[in-house]
Design an enzyme around this catalytic site. Structure first.
Site, short mmCIF file in Angstrom:
data_model
loop_
_atom_site.label_atom_id
_atom_site.label_comp_id
_atom_site.label_asym_id
_atom_site.label_seq_id
_atom_site.Cartn_x
_atom_site.Cartn_y
_atom_site.Cartn_z
N ASP A 13 0.81 -1.23 0.00
CA ASP A 13 0.00 0.00 0.00
C ASP A 13 0.84 1.27 0.00
O ASP A 13 0.46 2.29 0.57
CB ASP A 13 -0.96 0.02 1.21
CG ASP A 13 -1.88 -1.19 1.21
OD1 ASP A 13 -2.28 -1.62 0.12
OD2 ASP A 13 -2.18 -1.71 2.30
N GLY A 15 1.53 2.94 -2.67
CA GLY A 15 1.10 3.81 -3.77
C GLY A 15 1.63 3.29 -5.11
O GLY A 15 1.83 4.06 -6.05
N LYS A 16 1.81 1.98 -5.18
CA LYS A 16 2.33 1.36 -6.42
C LYS A 16 1.41 1.60 -7.61
O LYS A 16 1.86 1.82 -8.72
CB LYS A 16 2.52 -0.16 -6.23
CG LYS A 16 3.50 -0.51 -5.13
CD LYS A 16 3.54 -2.00 -4.87
CE LYS A 16 2.28 -2.55 -4.25
NZ LYS A 16 2.02 -2.11 -2.87
N GLY A 17 0.08 1.56 -7.32
CA GLY A 17 -0.89 1.77 -8.39
C GLY A 17 -0.72 3.15 -9.01
O GLY A 17 -0.64 3.30 -10.23
N GLY A 40 -4.57 -4.39 -3.73
CA GLY A 40 -5.57 -3.35 -3.97
C GLY A 40 -4.81 -2.11 -4.39
O GLY A 40 -4.16 -1.48 -3.57
N THR A 42 -4.85 1.59 -6.09
CA THR A 42 -5.76 2.70 -6.40
C THR A 42 -5.11 3.63 -7.41
O THR A 42 -3.95 4.01 -7.27
CB THR A 42 -6.06 3.50 -5.11
OG1 THR A 42 -6.26 2.57 -4.05
CG2 THR A 42 -7.27 4.38 -5.27
N GLN A 223 1.83 -6.18 -3.18
CA GLN A 223 2.33 -6.32 -1.80
C GLN A 223 3.62 -5.50 -1.63
O GLN A 223 3.74 -4.46 -2.24
CB GLN A 223 2.54 -7.80 -1.43
CG GLN A 223 1.26 -8.59 -1.26
CD GLN A 223 0.60 -8.98 -2.56
OE1 GLN A 223 1.23 -9.62 -3.40
NE2 GLN A 223 -0.64 -8.64 -2.75
N THR A 300 -9.71 -4.98 1.74
CA THR A 300 -10.51 -5.49 2.86
C THR A 300 -11.16 -4.40 3.71
O THR A 300 -11.98 -4.70 4.58
CB THR A 300 -9.62 -6.34 3.80
OG1 THR A 300 -8.52 -5.51 4.23
CG2 THR A 300 -9.07 -7.57 3.09
N GLY A 301 -10.76 -3.15 3.48
CA GLY A 301 -11.33 -2.04 4.25
C GLY A 301 -10.78 -1.94 5.67
O GLY A 301 -11.20 -1.10 6.45
N ASP A 332 2.41 14.62 1.33
CA ASP A 332 1.36 15.56 1.75
C ASP A 332 0.70 15.13 3.05
O ASP A 332 0.26 15.95 3.84
CB ASP A 332 0.31 15.71 0.64
CG ASP A 332 -0.26 14.36 0.21
OD1 ASP A 332 0.54 13.44 -0.05
OD2 ASP A 332 -1.49 14.21 0.15
P1 GDP Z 1 -0.79 0.26 -3.56
O1 GDP Z 1 -1.39 -0.98 -3.05
O2 GDP Z 1 0.68 0.33 -3.29
O3 GDP Z 1 -1.12 0.56 -4.98
O4 GDP Z 1 -1.42 1.45 -2.68
P2 GDP Z 1 -2.98 1.62 -2.32
O5 GDP Z 1 -3.70 2.06 -3.53
O6 GDP Z 1 -3.49 0.43 -1.61
O7 GDP Z 1 -2.88 2.77 -1.23
C1 GDP Z 1 -2.34 4.00 -1.50
C2 GDP Z 1 -3.42 5.08 -1.32
O8 GDP Z 1 -2.80 6.34 -1.31
C3 GDP Z 1 -4.40 5.14 -2.47
O9 GDP Z 1 -5.64 5.55 -1.97
C4 GDP Z 1 -3.81 6.20 -3.40
O10 GDP Z 1 -4.78 6.85 -4.19
C5 GDP Z 1 -3.24 7.14 -2.40
N1 GDP Z 1 -2.03 7.87 -2.81
C6 GDP Z 1 -1.01 7.51 -3.63
N2 GDP Z 1 -0.05 8.45 -3.65
C7 GDP Z 1 -0.48 9.43 -2.83
C8 GDP Z 1 0.09 10.67 -2.40
O11 GDP Z 1 1.20 11.06 -2.76
N3 GDP Z 1 -0.66 11.41 -1.54
C9 GDP Z 1 -1.88 11.00 -1.07
N4 GDP Z 1 -2.52 11.80 -0.24
N5 GDP Z 1 -2.42 9.87 -1.46
C10 GDP Z 1 -1.72 9.08 -2.30
P1 IMO Z 2 -0.96 -4.21 -2.19
O1 IMO Z 2 -0.53 -4.75 -3.50
C1 IMO Z 2 -0.86 -4.67 2.14
C2 IMO Z 2 -1.02 -8.77 3.69
C3 IMO Z 2 -2.29 -9.20 4.41
C4 IMO Z 2 -1.70 -10.17 5.41
C5 IMO Z 2 -0.59 -10.84 4.61
C6 IMO Z 2 -0.98 -12.17 3.98
O2 IMO Z 2 -2.26 -3.48 -2.22
O3 IMO Z 2 0.12 -3.42 -1.54
P2 IMO Z 2 -2.50 -12.88 1.92
O4 IMO Z 2 -3.95 -12.66 1.67
O5 IMO Z 2 -1.59 -12.34 0.88
O6 IMO Z 2 -2.16 -14.31 2.25
O7 IMO Z 2 -2.20 -12.05 3.28
O8 IMO Z 2 -0.24 -9.93 3.58
N1 IMO Z 2 -1.25 -8.22 2.33
C7 IMO Z 2 -1.16 -6.94 2.01
N2 IMO Z 2 -0.91 -5.85 2.77
N3 IMO Z 2 -1.00 -4.53 0.81
C8 IMO Z 2 -1.23 -5.61 0.02
O9 IMO Z 2 -1.26 -5.53 -1.32
C9 IMO Z 2 -1.35 -6.88 0.62
N4 IMO Z 2 -1.59 -8.12 0.15
C10 IMO Z 2 -1.50 -8.94 1.20
O10 IMO Z 2 -2.92 -8.12 5.05
O11 IMO Z 2 -1.09 -9.48 6.46
MG MG Z 3 -2.93 -1.61 -1.78
#
Ligand code: GDP
Ligand code: IMO
Ligand code: MG
Length: 428
Positions: A13, A15-17, A40, A42, A223, A300-301, A332
């Site tokens: 999470d 910010g890879k997306g 997940g 975004t 991940q 998962t929220g 930010d």
């Molecule tokens: P990922 O799994 O690595 O793709 O990251 P997620 O999408 O799960 O979580 C990153 C969250 O941060 C998402 O809601 C993005 O839209 C948001 N995001 C990404 N870059 C930035 C940033 O520079 N600033 C802020 N405020 N949000 C960001």
């Molecule tokens: P993105 O790509 C954050 C975590 C789960 C749990 C562990 C194992 O959005 O960054 P799994 O279902 O893979 O067997 O769960 O890994 N986990 C993540 N945490 N971002 C993810 O993906 C994750 N994918 C799995 O919360 O701790």
């Molecule tokens: Mg994510």
């Protein structure tokens, strides 16, 4: 040759997306190489927010090819749902390719994920319950079913029936639960197979050909490094290889053909699920970061655990992945904090350590040693588009991370949108 992996340097999470979408503009092919719909990602484009789980974040560019590589585990039901979700929003998925070697997630994987987690009790991993672990387990155990198998209907059906029977035995005898309905699953999955068939190709050949032709191939990690099955915080991690070393295995390119690795680093640390987290904040600041950064899981929220940036972990991540550069996100989110902390080393039994320990028993005892830096105001960074315009304290924070990790921060993200991106050095 132009190949690049964008991957998470922390616990996911990061910010890879956003970063993948941003860099995809210049790419020809965007490839996911591991994980599944546990991810997940975004992507915000204009006033629209898209959530992806399986499909690469390059999908928003119609002229790029999106590839789900052999290292990914694919839940067909989720995949078709995601295709429909995108199509309904006017995003085309005609250029999506799925590896003939990718393993398929079936309902018994989800059921076993749930039952295994329940059985672990207090020791539960906190998985996403998407069947990821059980599917990779079958792959390694050599009982999995792959995308190429669906072209042989009888073989596919036989194999599926025999797997359901075997898993039902476990579900009934070990867990005392109702067996899954074999006929229903077979019917459902034979239908999915027909819809998915047109997407399936030999992606290894396709990617290698693209690389040879000099096309720009971008690999998108899911991940993060600390969730890697070998290098992460075992056993609180996922079952695949998000690290740069996973690219060759999960896509079929030679390891010598991967030219660059960008580590996506969130300006602080978050984690979903269980396991030690040395810089975790249990106070108001942690809650404040969670709310300001909207740190709730995309898949998962769940509320994400939040803490300060951990350089011990980042240096470990840099070493394993060989990052050619860092994309620093969510700068930010930290705005308006008076002071910021960066963990530079751990204190363990009266000694200072700078190497990330393997044992979680040790990690749990590590006390972070912090350096304190001064904060900046949100109004000072809003609308900023060049590095020079950033407030001095934000630059000091960035340059401190660079100095400690000995890695160039090539991109700074100050918001979720494409426009909220500062390029210091061209990446692709
Ligand atoms: P990922 O799994 O690595 O793709 O990251 P997620 O999408 O799960 O979580 C990153 C969250 O941060 C998402 O809601 C993005 O839209 C948001 N995001 C990404 N870059 C930035 C940033 O520079 N600033 C802020 N405020 N949000 C960001
Ligand atoms: P993105 O790509 C954050 C975590 C789960 C749990 C562990 C194992 O959005 O960054 P799994 O279902 O893979 O067997 O769960 O890994 N986990 C993540 N945490 N971002 C993810 O993906 C994750 N994918 C799995 O919360 O701790
Ligand atoms: Mg994510």
């Amino acid at each position: 040759m132009s190949t690049l992996v964008v991957l998470g340097a922390q616990w996911g999470d990061e910010g890879k997306g956003k970063i993948t979408d941003y860099l995809s503009k210049k790419a020809d092919v965007v490839v996911r190489y591991q994980g599944g719909d546990n991810a997940g990602h975004t992507v915000e484009i204009g006033d629209k927010k898209y959530k992806l789980h399986l499909i690469p974040s390059g999908i928003f560019y119609e002229d790029k090819t999106s590839v789900i590589g052999n290292g990914v585990v694919v839940n067909p039901k989720s995949l078709l749902k995601e295709i429909k979700y995108l199509n309904d929003l006017g995003i085309k998925t005609d250029n999506l390719k799925i590896s003939d070697r990718a393993h398929i997630i079936f309902p018994y994987h989800l059921k076993l994920d749930e039952l295994e987690e329940k059985k672990r009790g207090k020791q539960k991993i906190g998985t996403t319950v998407k069947g990821i672990g059980p599917c990779y387990k079958d792959k390694v155990e050599r009982s999995g079913i792959r995308m190429c198998d669906i072209f042989f209907k009888e073989y596919f059906e036989d194999k599926l029936r025999s797997n359901i029977k075997a898993k039902n035995e476990i579900i009934e005898k070990l867990y005392n639960e109702e067996p899954l309905n074999e006929d229903e699953i077979v019917k459902e999955y034979l239908e999915y197979a027909e819809v998915i068939k047109p997407y399936i190709i030999n992606t290894t050949a396709f990617i290698n050909k693209s690389v040879k032709q000099g096309k720009k191939v971008l690999f998108e990690g899911a991940q993060g490094t600390l969730l890697d099955i070998d290098y992460g915080t075992y056993p609180f991690l996922t079952s695949s290889h998000p690290i740069s070393g996973g690219v060759a295995i999960g896509s079929g390119i030679s390891p010598f053909d991967l030219k660059k690795a960008i580590g996506v680093v969130k300006a602080y640390t978050t984690r979903v699920g269980k396991g030690p987290f040395p810089t975790e904040l249990f106070d108001e600041t942690g809650d404040w970061i969670r709310e300001r950064g909207f740190e709730y899981g995309t898949t998962t929220g769940r509320a994400r655990r939040c803490g300060w940036l951990d350089i011990v972990m980042l240096k470990y991540s840099c070493a394993i992945n060989g990052f050619s550069g860092i994309a620093l996100t969510k700068l930010d989110t930290l705005a308006d904090l008076k002071e910021l902390k960066i963990c530079t080393k751990y204190k363990l039994n009266d000694k200072y350590i700078e190497d990330f320990p393997a044992s979680l028993n040790l990690l749990a005892q590590c006390e972070p040693v912090y350096e304190t830096l001064q904060g900046w105001k949100l109004e000072e960074i809003e609308g900023v588009r060049t590095y020079d315009e950033l407030p001095e304290n934000a630059k000091k924070y960035i340059e401190k991370i660079e100095e400690l990790t000995e890695t160039k921060i090539q991109l700074v993200s100050i918001g979720p949108k494409r426009s909220e991106t500062i390029i210091r050095e061209e990446i692709l």
